[in-house]
Design an enzyme around this catalytic site. Structure first.
Site, PDB file in Angstrom:
ATOM      1  N   ARG A  15      32.016   6.495 -30.069  1.00  0.00           N
ATOM      2  CA  ARG A  15      30.917   6.369 -31.035  1.00  0.00           C
ATOM      3  C   ARG A  15      29.861   7.443 -30.810  1.00  0.00           C
ATOM      4  NH1 ARG A  15      28.610   0.762 -30.216  1.00  0.00           N
ATOM      5  NH2 ARG A  15      29.054   1.384 -28.092  1.00  0.00           N
ATOM      6  N   ASN A  33      31.985  -0.373 -33.031  1.00  0.00           N
ATOM      7  CA  ASN A  33      33.151  -1.022 -32.436  1.00  0.00           C
ATOM      8  C   ASN A  33      33.446  -2.302 -33.195  1.00  0.00           C
ATOM      9  OD1 ASN A  33      33.436   0.885 -30.390  1.00  0.00           O
ATOM     10  ND2 ASN A  33      32.324  -0.315 -28.887  1.00  0.00           N
TER      11      ASN A  33
END
EC number: 3.6.1.7
Length: 86
Positions: A15, A33
């Site tokens: 990320r 996520n």
């Protein structure tokens, strides 16, 4: 564009790296996520810019990606910048 990444994509800075890569492109969106171990990317921009962004993610994190499920839809607008959520 929505992309669901599978593989070893959580806990490896995926990320964060994606948000850093986004800085080089004219895109807005989010990355997060998912509970099932995948990572969801939602991004808006021109098709050309989004394709280049996806390629840059693969270049940076390809060793962790086992699958990419891509879907395209009309932009809804309202997103500002690119951020990590969740």
């Amino acid at each position: 564009m929505t992309v669901l990444y599978s593989g070893h994509v959580q806990g490896v800075g995926f990320r964060y790296t994606t948000s850093q890569v986004a800085r080089g492109f004219d895109v807005t969106g989010t990355v997060r996520n998912l509970p099932d171990g995948r990572v969801e990317l939602i991004a808006e921009g021109t098709r050309e810019e989004l394709e280049a962004f996806r390629e840059a993610i693969r270049s940076s994190m390809g060793g962790f990606i086992r699958g990419e499920e891509v879907s395209w839809s009309e932009a809804v607008g309202g997103m500002q910048g690119f951020r990590i959520v969740g």
